[in-house]
Design a protein around this motif. Structure first.
Motif, PDB file in Angstrom:
ATOM      1  N   LYS A   1       8.349 -93.096 -31.108  1.00  0.00           N
ATOM      2  CA  LYS A   1       7.947 -91.716 -31.344  1.00  0.00           C
ATOM      3  C   LYS A   1       6.426 -91.595 -31.399  1.00  0.00           C
ATOM      4  N   TRP A   2       5.758 -92.670 -31.813  1.00  0.00           N
ATOM      5  CA  TRP A   2       4.302 -92.652 -31.967  1.00  0.00           C
ATOM      6  C   TRP A   2       3.587 -93.587 -30.991  1.00  0.00           C
ATOM      7  N   PHE A   3       4.316 -94.557 -30.445  1.00  0.00           N
ATOM      8  CA  PHE A   3       3.677 -95.592 -29.640  1.00  0.00           C
ATOM      9  C   PHE A   3       4.443 -95.843 -28.346  1.00  0.00           C
ATOM     10  N   SER A   4       3.703 -96.262 -27.341  1.00  0.00           N
ATOM     11  CA  SER A   4       4.330 -96.876 -26.176  1.00  0.00           C
ATOM     12  C   SER A   4       4.577 -98.334 -26.536  1.00  0.00           C
ATOM     13  N   VAL A   5       5.829 -98.738 -26.508  1.00  0.00           N
ATOM     14  CA  VAL A   5       6.215-100.072 -26.959  1.00  0.00           C
ATOM     15  C   VAL A   5       6.639-100.908 -25.761  1.00  0.00           C
ATOM     16  N   THR A   6       6.026-102.076 -25.620  1.00  0.00           N
ATOM     17  CA  THR A   6       6.339-102.970 -24.511  1.00  0.00           C
ATOM     18  C   THR A   6       6.663-104.344 -25.052  1.00  0.00           C
ATOM     19  N   ARG A   7       7.857-104.810 -24.748  1.00  0.00           N
ATOM     20  CA  ARG A   7       8.217-106.162 -25.168  1.00  0.00           C
ATOM     21  C   ARG A   7       7.568-107.177 -24.232  1.00  0.00           C
ATOM     22  N   VAL A   8       7.013-108.235 -24.809  1.00  0.00           N
ATOM     23  CA  VAL A   8       6.421-109.314 -24.028  1.00  0.00           C
ATOM     24  C   VAL A   8       7.538-110.221 -23.542  1.00  0.00           C
ATOM     25  N   ALA A   9       7.697-110.326 -22.248  1.00  0.00           N
ATOM     26  CA  ALA A   9       8.750-111.169 -21.686  1.00  0.00           C
ATOM     27  C   ALA A   9       8.397-112.640 -21.870  1.00  0.00           C
ATOM     28  N   PRO A  10       9.392-113.492 -22.169  1.00  0.00           N
ATOM     29  CA  PRO A  10       9.107-114.919 -22.359  1.00  0.00           C
ATOM     30  C   PRO A  10       8.378-115.540 -21.170  1.00  0.00           C
ATOM     31  N   GLU A  11       8.721-115.088 -19.966  1.00  0.00           N
ATOM     32  CA  GLU A  11       8.086-115.666 -18.777  1.00  0.00           C
ATOM     33  C   GLU A  11       6.619-115.277 -18.646  1.00  0.00           C
ATOM     34  N   ASP A  12       6.166-114.318 -19.459  1.00  0.00           N
ATOM     35  CA  ASP A  12       4.747-113.957 -19.419  1.00  0.00           C
ATOM     36  C   ASP A  12       3.867-115.060 -19.988  1.00  0.00           C
ATOM     37  N   GLY A  13       4.453-115.949 -20.764  1.00  0.00           N
ATOM     38  CA  GLY A  13       3.706-117.090 -21.289  1.00  0.00           C
ATOM     39  C   GLY A  13       2.576-116.711 -22.223  1.00  0.00           C
ATOM     40  N   LEU A  14       2.751-115.646 -23.004  1.00  0.00           N
ATOM     41  CA  LEU A  14       1.683-115.229 -23.904  1.00  0.00           C
ATOM     42  C   LEU A  14       1.383-116.297 -24.945  1.00  0.00           C
TER      43      LEU A  14
ATOM     44  N   ILE B   1      12.278-115.435 -31.505  1.00  0.00           N
ATOM     45  CA  ILE B   1      10.979-114.815 -31.780  1.00  0.00           C
ATOM     46  C   ILE B   1      10.607-113.877 -30.635  1.00  0.00           C
ATOM     47  N   HIS B   2      10.234-112.653 -30.984  1.00  0.00           N
ATOM     48  CA  HIS B   2       9.931-111.611 -29.998  1.00  0.00           C
ATOM     49  C   HIS B   2       8.564-111.009 -30.280  1.00  0.00           C
ATOM     50  N   MET B   3       7.824-110.726 -29.205  1.00  0.00           N
ATOM     51  CA  MET B   3       6.491-110.137 -29.314  1.00  0.00           C
ATOM     52  C   MET B   3       6.472-108.781 -28.626  1.00  0.00           C
ATOM     53  N   TYR B   4       5.713-107.854 -29.220  1.00  0.00           N
ATOM     54  CA  TYR B   4       5.636-106.495 -28.689  1.00  0.00           C
ATOM     55  C   TYR B   4       4.189-105.995 -28.711  1.00  0.00           C
TER      56      TYR B   4
END
Length: 323
Positions: free
Chosen positions: A235-248, A258-261
């Motif tokens: 409602k307040w943010f554009s939320v993007t999940r970091v895909a595991p293959e992104d290698g962050l 464990i999930h990153m956003y």
């Protein structure tokens, strides 16, 4: 990195043989993977407060960051130690130092302040670690332990979510460049307060937040993750999940649980409307009720069994997924 509620005096079950009792000693532990959380480091009774000491290695010849853990000092009525999501967050900064280099960095729920110290070591312009006032002595103990490291300078400020966020400095209308946090989304009643803090820290269309959530940290963690990142925060943010293959983050610091956003503050729509932050009506940031929200009190406590479940999943090459 947050203090979790568990029974006082308990320890991670998977580490019972290697964890020290006060007064014991063992080799200094390098925090070079999630697996190293199985045990604590060297106990140093001469510190104030006494603490277990470990080191978080930094890249490119930088000095390791010293971490003082206080497993018997309560963050909220129980043990106070590092949790996996905090290391995942730190790894993501080391793997991608440009995220914080020359940036103004705010950490929410900093606890031991490890992510703030990592960001400062990597060249952040300014770093402020925030948490509740009773937690900050432990945050400041870690800041002091690393005061001699070249270029490391971290401020510690008390913050109850929903109260005024520390000023970013410079052009304050721009807000903070990046907000960091791990394991912040485990109490549904605190969602409005967390959103209020994020809205206060991030200007519309500027800056972003990197939040890490570990489903294994609490019972029904995957449900809370979905409720915050998929249903409430958008409602307040554009939320993007970091895909595991992104290698962050490095594989040594990741787990399927464990999930990153990424969260970006939404910009006004075509009519100039921008959803205002939740209104905290109790007058006490971080603990009050909000308009339109039924008060919910979390009755779950993080037990040592939850941490044991995480490491059993890690050993099996899988974590706890869902949602």
């Amino acid at each position: 990195d947050r203090g979790k509620m568990v029974s006082v005096g308990s320890r991670r079950k998977d580490a019972q043989e290697s964890v020290l009792q006060p007064g014991g000693r063992e080799s200094k532990v390098q925090l070079d993977s999630l697996d190293t959380l199985r045990s604590f480091g060297e106990f140093n009774a001469s510190l104030s407060p006494p603490a277990y000491v470990r080191e978080f290695p930094m890249p490119d010849g930088k000095a390791s960051i010293t971490v003082h853990e206080h497993p018997d000092k309560a963050g909220l009525g129980g043990e106070f130690f590092l949790w996996p999501a905090s290391l995942t967050l730190c790894s993501s900064l080391i793997t991608n130092p440009s995220l914080v280099q020359s940036k103004r960095v705010l950490e929410l729920g900093a606890s031991h302040g490890l992510a703030s110290l990592v960001a400062s070591s990597l060249g952040a312009k300014r770093v402020v670690a925030t948490d509740q006032a009773h937690v900050l002595p432990y945050t400041r103990a870690n800041i002091s332990a690393n005061a001699s490291l070249p270029g490391v300078a971290v401020e510690a400020h008390p913050l109850l979510w929903g109260a005024a966020v520390p000023d970013a400095g410079g052009d304050s209308e721009d807000g903070w460049d990046i907000v960091l946090g791990s394991d912040l989304t485990f109490n549904k009643a605190s969602f409005p307060h967390l959103v209020a803090a994020l809205c206060g820290a991030l200007a519309s269309g500027g800056g972003r937040a990197l939040l890490v959530h570990d489903d294994s940290s609490v019972p029904q963690g995957h449900v809370l993750r979905r409720q915050f990142f998929s249903e409430y925060a958008p409602k307040w943010f554009s939320v993007t999940r970091v895909a595991p293959e992104d290698g962050l983050a490095s594989e040594r610091f990741t787990s399927p649980s464990i999930h990153m956003y990424w969260l970006h503050r939404r910009t006004p729509d075509e009519n100039g409307f921008l959803e205002p932050p939740p209104t905290i009506v109790s007058g006490e940031g971080g603990t009050g009720e909000t308009e339109g929200l039924e008060k919910e009190e979390s009755k779950e406590k993080v037990s040592i069994d939850d941490m044991a479940r995480f490491f059993r999943g890690l050993d099996a090459g899988k974590g706890r997924e869902g949602g």
